[in-house]
Design a protein around this motif. Structure first.
Motif, PDB file in Angstrom:
ATOM      1  N   LYS A 163       0.833  -1.202   0.000  1.00 24.53           N
ATOM      2  CA  LYS A 163       0.000   0.000   0.000  1.00 24.53           C
ATOM      3  C   LYS A 163       0.871   1.257   0.000  1.00 24.53           C
ATOM      4  O   LYS A 163       0.729   2.141   0.838  1.00 24.53           O
ATOM      5  CB  LYS A 163      -0.920  -0.033   1.224  1.00 24.53           C
ATOM      6  N   LEU A 164       1.796   1.307  -0.951  1.00 30.75           N
ATOM      7  CA  LEU A 164       2.718   2.434  -1.085  1.00 30.75           C
ATOM      8  C   LEU A 164       2.861   2.782  -2.561  1.00 30.75           C
ATOM      9  O   LEU A 164       2.627   1.945  -3.432  1.00 30.75           O
ATOM     10  CB  LEU A 164       4.101   2.080  -0.514  1.00 30.75           C
ATOM     11  N   THR A 165       3.288   4.007  -2.822  1.00 33.26           N
ATOM     12  CA  THR A 165       3.560   4.425  -4.199  1.00 33.26           C
ATOM     13  C   THR A 165       5.067   4.399  -4.448  1.00 33.26           C
ATOM     14  O   THR A 165       5.871   4.389  -3.500  1.00 33.26           O
ATOM     15  CB  THR A 165       3.037   5.842  -4.463  1.00 33.26           C
ATOM     16  N   LYS A 166       5.429   4.417  -5.713  1.00 36.09           N
ATOM     17  CA  LYS A 166       6.846   4.480  -6.058  1.00 36.09           C
ATOM     18  C   LYS A 166       7.501   5.745  -5.498  1.00 36.09           C
ATOM     19  O   LYS A 166       8.656   5.720  -5.066  1.00 36.09           O
ATOM     20  CB  LYS A 166       7.016   4.429  -7.582  1.00 36.09           C
ATOM     21  N   GLN A 167       6.760   6.839  -5.505  1.00 37.05           N
ATOM     22  CA  GLN A 167       7.319   8.092  -5.007  1.00 37.05           C
ATOM     23  C   GLN A 167       7.623   8.006  -3.520  1.00 37.05           C
ATOM     24  O   GLN A 167       8.648   8.518  -3.061  1.00 37.05           O
ATOM     25  CB  GLN A 167       6.348   9.251  -5.279  1.00 37.05           C
ATOM     26  N   GLN A 168       6.740   7.365  -2.763  1.00 35.40           N
ATOM     27  CA  GLN A 168       6.994   7.193  -1.337  1.00 35.40           C
ATOM     28  C   GLN A 168       8.270   6.389  -1.103  1.00 35.40           C
ATOM     29  O   GLN A 168       9.069   6.703  -0.215  1.00 35.40           O
ATOM     30  CB  GLN A 168       5.809   6.479  -0.667  1.00 35.40           C
ATOM     31  N   ILE A 169       8.450   5.357  -1.892  1.00 36.97           N
ATOM     32  CA  ILE A 169       9.643   4.521  -1.757  1.00 36.97           C
ATOM     33  C   ILE A 169      10.888   5.284  -2.188  1.00 36.97           C
ATOM     34  O   ILE A 169      11.929   5.226  -1.527  1.00 36.97           O
ATOM     35  CB  ILE A 169       9.474   3.229  -2.573  1.00 36.97           C
ATOM     36  N   LYS A 170      10.766   6.025  -3.267  1.00 37.14           N
ATOM     37  CA  LYS A 170      11.897   6.814  -3.760  1.00 37.14           C
ATOM     38  C   LYS A 170      12.344   7.838  -2.720  1.00 37.14           C
ATOM     39  O   LYS A 170      13.547   8.097  -2.556  1.00 37.14           O
ATOM     40  CB  LYS A 170      11.515   7.513  -5.056  1.00 37.14           C
ATOM     41  N   ASN A 171      11.401   8.420  -1.992  1.00 39.27           N
ATOM     42  CA  ASN A 171      11.709   9.455  -1.007  1.00 39.27           C
ATOM     43  C   ASN A 171      12.026   8.903   0.386  1.00 39.27           C
ATOM     44  O   ASN A 171      12.244   9.672   1.323  1.00 39.27           O
ATOM     45  CB  ASN A 171      10.534  10.432  -0.898  1.00 39.27           C
ATOM     46  N   SER A 172      12.033   7.583   0.527  1.00 37.09           N
ATOM     47  CA  SER A 172      12.277   6.990   1.837  1.00 37.09           C
ATOM     48  C   SER A 172      13.717   7.217   2.281  1.00 37.09           C
ATOM     49  O   SER A 172      14.622   7.370   1.458  1.00 37.09           O
ATOM     50  CB  SER A 172      11.980   5.497   1.807  1.00 37.09           C
ATOM     51  N   GLN A 197      17.782   4.688  14.969  1.00 42.14           N
ATOM     52  CA  GLN A 197      17.446   5.990  14.387  1.00 42.14           C
ATOM     53  C   GLN A 197      16.919   5.811  12.959  1.00 42.14           C
ATOM     54  O   GLN A 197      15.964   6.470  12.548  1.00 42.14           O
ATOM     55  CB  GLN A 197      18.669   6.906  14.383  1.00 42.14           C
ATOM     56  N   GLN A 198      17.539   4.900  12.198  1.00 36.34           N
ATOM     57  CA  GLN A 198      17.082   4.638  10.838  1.00 36.34           C
ATOM     58  C   GLN A 198      15.679   4.024  10.842  1.00 36.34           C
ATOM     59  O   GLN A 198      14.827   4.381  10.026  1.00 36.34           O
ATOM     60  CB  GLN A 198      18.068   3.710  10.122  1.00 36.34           C
ATOM     61  N   GLU A 199      15.449   3.104  11.780  1.00 37.92           N
ATOM     62  CA  GLU A 199      14.119   2.513  11.887  1.00 37.92           C
ATOM     63  C   GLU A 199      13.079   3.570  12.214  1.00 37.92           C
ATOM     64  O   GLU A 199      11.985   3.600  11.645  1.00 37.92           O
ATOM     65  CB  GLU A 199      14.111   1.430  12.962  1.00 37.92           C
ATOM     66  N   SER A 200      13.426   4.449  13.141  1.00 38.01           N
ATOM     67  CA  SER A 200      12.505   5.508  13.536  1.00 38.01           C
ATOM     68  C   SER A 200      12.163   6.410  12.354  1.00 38.01           C
ATOM     69  O   SER A 200      10.999   6.785  12.144  1.00 38.01           O
ATOM     70  CB  SER A 200      13.108   6.332  14.675  1.00 38.01           C
ATOM     71  N   SER A 201      13.179   6.728  11.553  1.00 42.11           N
ATOM     72  CA  SER A 201      12.944   7.601  10.399  1.00 42.11           C
ATOM     73  C   SER A 201      12.072   6.906   9.355  1.00 42.11           C
ATOM     74  O   SER A 201      11.254   7.539   8.683  1.00 42.11           O
ATOM     75  CB  SER A 201      14.273   8.052   9.779  1.00 42.11           C
ATOM     76  N   LEU A 202      12.226   5.584   9.211  1.00 43.07           N
ATOM     77  CA  LEU A 202      11.383   4.824   8.286  1.00 43.07           C
ATOM     78  C   LEU A 202       9.920   4.866   8.722  1.00 43.07           C
ATOM     79  O   LEU A 202       9.018   5.096   7.921  1.00 43.07           O
ATOM     80  CB  LEU A 202      11.840   3.367   8.223  1.00 43.07           C
ATOM     81  N   PHE A 203       9.705   4.643  10.012  1.00 45.09           N
ATOM     82  CA  PHE A 203       8.336   4.611  10.516  1.00 45.09           C
ATOM     83  C   PHE A 203       7.699   5.991  10.449  1.00 45.09           C
ATOM     84  O   PHE A 203       6.495   6.121  10.218  1.00 45.09           O
ATOM     85  CB  PHE A 203       8.310   4.043  11.939  1.00 45.09           C
ATOM     86  N   ASP A 204       8.497   7.021  10.646  1.00 48.66           N
ATOM     87  CA  ASP A 204       7.979   8.387  10.512  1.00 48.66           C
ATOM     88  C   ASP A 204       7.615   8.679   9.057  1.00 48.66           C
ATOM     89  O   ASP A 204       6.573   9.274   8.763  1.00 48.66           O
ATOM     90  CB  ASP A 204       9.012   9.402  10.997  1.00 48.66           C
ATOM     91  N   HIS A 205       8.488   8.258   8.139  1.00 53.21           N
ATOM     92  CA  HIS A 205       8.261   8.537   6.719  1.00 53.21           C
ATOM     93  C   HIS A 205       6.992   7.863   6.215  1.00 53.21           C
ATOM     94  O   HIS A 205       6.184   8.474   5.502  1.00 53.21           O
ATOM     95  CB  HIS A 205       9.469   8.074   5.902  1.00 53.21           C
ATOM     96  N   TYR A 206       6.825   6.581   6.556  1.00 53.63           N
ATOM     97  CA  TYR A 206       5.692   5.820   6.038  1.00 53.63           C
ATOM     98  C   TYR A 206       4.461   5.886   6.934  1.00 53.63           C
ATOM     99  O   TYR A 206       3.403   5.370   6.558  1.00 53.63           O
ATOM    100  CB  TYR A 206       6.087   4.353   5.859  1.00 53.63           C
ATOM    101  N   MET A 225      11.633  -0.996  16.929  1.00 55.27           N
ATOM    102  CA  MET A 225      10.480  -0.621  16.144  1.00 55.27           C
ATOM    103  C   MET A 225       9.879  -1.868  15.507  1.00 55.27           C
ATOM    104  O   MET A 225      10.551  -2.845  15.257  1.00 55.27           O
ATOM    105  CB  MET A 225      10.890   0.369  15.056  1.00 55.27           C
ATOM    106  N   GLY A 226       8.594  -1.818  15.232  1.00 60.98           N
ATOM    107  CA  GLY A 226       7.943  -2.956  14.609  1.00 60.98           C
ATOM    108  C   GLY A 226       6.482  -2.649  14.429  1.00 60.98           C
ATOM    109  O   GLY A 226       6.014  -1.592  14.806  1.00 60.98           O
ATOM    110  N   TRP A 227       5.738  -3.559  13.859  1.00 57.76           N
ATOM    111  CA  TRP A 227       4.313  -3.326  13.717  1.00 57.76           C
ATOM    112  C   TRP A 227       3.601  -4.095  14.807  1.00 57.76           C
ATOM    113  O   TRP A 227       4.196  -4.923  15.473  1.00 57.76           O
ATOM    114  CB  TRP A 227       3.841  -3.675  12.328  1.00 57.76           C
TER     115      TRP A 227
END
Length: 235
Positions: A72-81, A93-102, A112-114
């Motif tokens: 449930k993501l777009t290519k642009q979201q992945i490109k900007n990750s 810190q990288q995990e935190s930034s991923l969860f913030d981005h998405y 971090m996790g779901w």
């Protein structure tokens, strides 16, 4: 619905606006025994960059015969990750930034996790209460890393890790398949995570509670993924 890690490797990943790449590795938590990320190698559209995708982003799976997972993501979201250096351990810190981005949900705490309600296994690799707090999550492990680890019990070496079984309804690791001294080259013994006493990552060894007699009676799976004894449903 169960899939083996080696089956998932190579699955194509379809974003909302097109295919993005394929699964190259699986990162799981060796404490909760839950898959935390799929490592995706993007296609030429993103210069084969590797990105991490949480199972939280995967759409409901009804059929795996096409070897495609929809996210449930777009290519642009992945490109900007946020970029991740896959040659180093993934930092908190990288995990935190991923969860913030998405805007993925987070369980916090040990990493971090779901959401894992009803998913966490009752037993896990032993964790020392004196374990130092590290910049990266010490429980985030790669399937490629654990594959072919030596398996030991109280009597000594009994085999090698060959594969892991993943329940993709909740992305928990249901069992490990090991090539042991009691089976043929085309068969594997099924070991559940609650039989794992410890994992020594520096020496690539996994210790299990199963005795030699336990292993002889354990469920056996053949190369086609079917039980070759009468143990189906006893895992």
């Amino acid at each position: 619905m169960l899939l083996h890690a080696k089956e998932l490797l190579g699955f194509s990943i379809a974003a909302l606006d097109g295919e993005i790449g394929s699964v190259k590795d699986i990162y799981f938590d060796d404490h909760s025994w839950v898959v935390r990320y799929l490592v995706i190698e993007t296609g030429n559209w993103l210069f084969k960059r590797k990105v991490l995708i949480s199972p939280a982003a995967i759409s409901a799976i009804k059929d795996t015969s096409s070897s495609v997972l929809s996210i449930k993501l777009t290519k642009q979201q992945i490109k900007n990750s946020p970029p991740i250096d896959m040659d180093k351990p993934v930092s908190r810190q990288q995990e935190s930034s991923l969860f913030d981005h998405y805007s993925w949900p987070s369980i916090g705490g040990a990493g971090m996790g779901w959401p894992t309600t009803g998913m966490v296994k009752g037993a896990s690799a032993l964790v020392s209460s004196a374990e130092p707090k590290q910049e990266f999550d010490p429980h985030l492990r790669s399937f490629h890393q654990i594959a072919k680890y030596e398996v030991h019990n109280q009597q000594g070496r009994v085999g090698l890790v060959k594969n892991i079984g993943i329940d993709i309804s909740n992305w928990s690791v249901s069992y490990l398949l090991i090539d042991d001294v009691f089976t043929s080259a085309k068969e594997s013994v099924v070991i559940t995570p609650n039989n794992i006493l410890s994992i020594d990552w520096p020496t690539s060894k996994l210790k299990i509670a199963n005795s030699q007699e336990d292993l002889k009676k354990a469920p056996i799976m053949n190369a086609e993924g079917f039980f070759s004894n009468d143990s189906e449903g006893k895992i």
